[in-house]
Write an enzyme that holds these catalytic residues in place. Structure first.
Site, mmCIF file in Angstrom:
data_model
loop_
_atom_site.group_PDB
_atom_site.id
_atom_site.type_symbol
_atom_site.label_atom_id
_atom_site.label_comp_id
_atom_site.label_asym_id
_atom_site.label_seq_id
_atom_site.Cartn_x
_atom_site.Cartn_y
_atom_site.Cartn_z
ATOM 1 N N SER A 1 5.054 -2.524 -11.767
ATOM 2 C CA SER A 1 3.853 -2.411 -12.638
ATOM 3 C C SER A 1 3.155 -3.823 -12.870
ATOM 4 O O SER A 1 2.480 -3.926 -14.000
ATOM 5 C CB SER A 1 4.448 -1.799 -13.831
ATOM 6 O OG SER A 1 4.877 -0.446 -13.394
ATOM 7 N N TRP B 1 0.801 -1.271 0.111
ATOM 8 C CA TRP B 1 -0.096 0.040 -0.078
ATOM 9 C C TRP B 1 0.926 1.191 -0.012
ATOM 10 O O TRP B 1 0.411 2.400 -0.225
ATOM 11 C CB TRP B 1 -0.874 0.012 1.167
ATOM 12 C CG TRP B 1 -2.229 -0.801 1.173
ATOM 13 C CD1 TRP B 1 -2.418 -1.682 0.116
ATOM 14 C CD2 TRP B 1 -3.261 -1.070 2.003
ATOM 15 N NE1 TRP B 1 -3.527 -2.695 0.650
ATOM 16 C CE2 TRP B 1 -4.043 -1.932 1.595
ATOM 17 C CE3 TRP B 1 -3.180 -0.716 3.336
ATOM 18 C CZ2 TRP B 1 -5.187 -2.356 2.412
ATOM 19 C CZ3 TRP B 1 -4.500 -0.965 4.183
ATOM 20 C CH2 TRP B 1 -5.296 -1.907 3.700
ATOM 21 N N GLY C 1 2.219 -2.684 -6.200
ATOM 22 C CA GLY C 1 2.075 -1.467 -5.547
ATOM 23 C C GLY C 1 0.598 -0.910 -6.187
ATOM 24 O O GLY C 1 -0.223 -0.816 -5.525
ATOM 25 N N GLY C 2 0.851 -0.098 -7.242
ATOM 26 C CA GLY C 2 -0.229 0.881 -7.569
ATOM 27 C C GLY C 2 -1.450 0.182 -7.633
ATOM 28 O O GLY C 2 -2.630 0.512 -7.326
ATOM 29 N N GLU D 1 12.835 -6.175 -8.271
ATOM 30 C CA GLU D 1 11.806 -4.941 -8.719
ATOM 31 C C GLU D 1 12.813 -4.429 -9.643
ATOM 32 O O GLU D 1 13.619 -3.356 -9.060
ATOM 33 C CB GLU D 1 11.227 -4.434 -7.711
ATOM 34 C CG GLU D 1 10.345 -5.059 -6.940
ATOM 35 C CD GLU D 1 9.366 -4.347 -6.136
ATOM 36 O OE1 GLU D 1 8.162 -4.374 -6.426
ATOM 37 O OE2 GLU D 1 9.927 -3.393 -5.307
ATOM 38 N N HIS E 1 13.329 -1.661 0.156
ATOM 39 C CA HIS E 1 12.493 -1.484 -1.069
ATOM 40 C C HIS E 1 13.227 -0.157 -1.965
ATOM 41 O O HIS E 1 13.905 0.731 -1.150
ATOM 42 C CB HIS E 1 11.144 -0.571 -0.566
ATOM 43 C CG HIS E 1 10.466 -0.575 -1.914
ATOM 44 N ND1 HIS E 1 10.345 0.482 -2.855
ATOM 45 C CD2 HIS E 1 9.212 -1.472 -2.459
ATOM 46 C CE1 HIS E 1 9.577 0.440 -3.803
ATOM 47 N NE2 HIS E 1 8.683 -0.835 -3.705
HETATM 48 P P1 PGA Z 1 4.074 -0.592 -8.609
HETATM 49 O O1 PGA Z 1 4.885 -1.016 -7.204
HETATM 50 O O2 PGA Z 1 3.299 -2.058 -8.942
HETATM 51 O O3 PGA Z 1 3.037 0.275 -8.586
HETATM 52 O O4 PGA Z 1 5.132 -0.733 -10.010
HETATM 53 C C1 PGA Z 1 5.528 -1.936 -6.860
HETATM 54 C C2 PGA Z 1 6.537 -1.777 -5.770
HETATM 55 O O5 PGA Z 1 7.215 -0.470 -5.954
HETATM 56 O O6 PGA Z 1 6.567 -2.438 -5.189
#
Ligand code: PGA
Length: 232
Positions: free
Chosen positions: A194, A18, A215-216, A154, A103
């Protein structure tokens, strides 16, 4: 699928990060909506609320008898004590069983490799399963002794791009990374950057990828529900 000796994961891990979002009311709404979704048995959902909502979310999950797991987005490198503004592993452990570590959004603010390693060890000794975020292969080195660590790869340029489909070259690079990783490490590896309802299945089909960090697209209950459903 590999098993983690601390957390016996047999299923695909779908982690909702989140980040710095949601008040208590917004979290309540999210939880109410997402709890209506029929969760496939093959997936394990982990929610990473901000610290301010750990108590609320874990209480909601317990009282509603939901199968979601909870994690923190960060933890202190110190044990409890005179560290103003820090949240220690034992404080997190009351509410959560996972903690994200390192992160890329934190590394950009100055979290070094050394800090990430200390935090990982602090999480492990506090009986939290660390999900260590790495953006390149070398960042996983020095951790391989401990199979309890979950790694989330990531690629920095893949985060928050809002791309709709996993492009062929993205999937190729995920395959290459997962290949190299599994040849070297025994740890569980998940992918993040993403991830959305259209590309989740592609990423999860890559051999060696055991889950996704979202994330988003985890913020909207409907989109997250589609990710969960499309993951199997
Ligand atoms: P995102 O973020 O899905 O918005 O790209 C992933 C993350 O940063 O853990």
């Amino acid at each position: 699928m590999k098993t983690n000796p601390l957390y016996h994961m047999q299923n695909k891990l779908i982690v909702a990060n989140w980040k710095s979002n949601f008040t208590k009311n917004e979290a309540k709404n999210w939880l109410e909506e997402v709890s209506k979704i029929n969760l496939p048995n093959e997936s394990e959902i982990v929610i990473l609320p901000p610290f301010t909502l750990l108590d609320y979310v874990s209480n909601f999950v317990k009282t509603q008898n939901l199968s979601f797991k909870i994690g923190a987005q960060n933890l202190s490198m110190f044990d409890r004590g005179p560290h103003t503004g820090e949240i220690s592993a034992d404080q997190i452990k009351e509410f959560a069983e996972f903690s994200l570590v390192g992160h890329s959004e934190r590394r950009k603010l100055g979290e070094t490799e050394d800090i990430v390693k200390v935090k990982t060890e602090t999480a492990l000794s506090g009986m939290l399963t660390p999900i260590v975020c790495i953006s390149n292969f070398d960042q996983a080195r020095g951790f391989e002794f401990d199979q309890k660590i979950i790694f989330a790869w990531e690629p920095e340029n893949a985060i928050s791009t809002n791309s709709q489909d996993a492009k062929a070259e993205d999937l190729d690079s995920v395959k290459m990374f997962a290949n190299k990783f599994t040849a070297t490490f025994q740890n569980i590896l998940i992918y993040g950057g993403s991830v959305n309802s259209q590309n989740v299945k592609d990423y999860l089909s890559v051999p060696g990828i055991s889950g996704v960090l979202v994330g988003g697209q985890s913020l909207d209950p409907a989109s997250f529900g589609e990710i969960i459903n499309n993951a199997v």
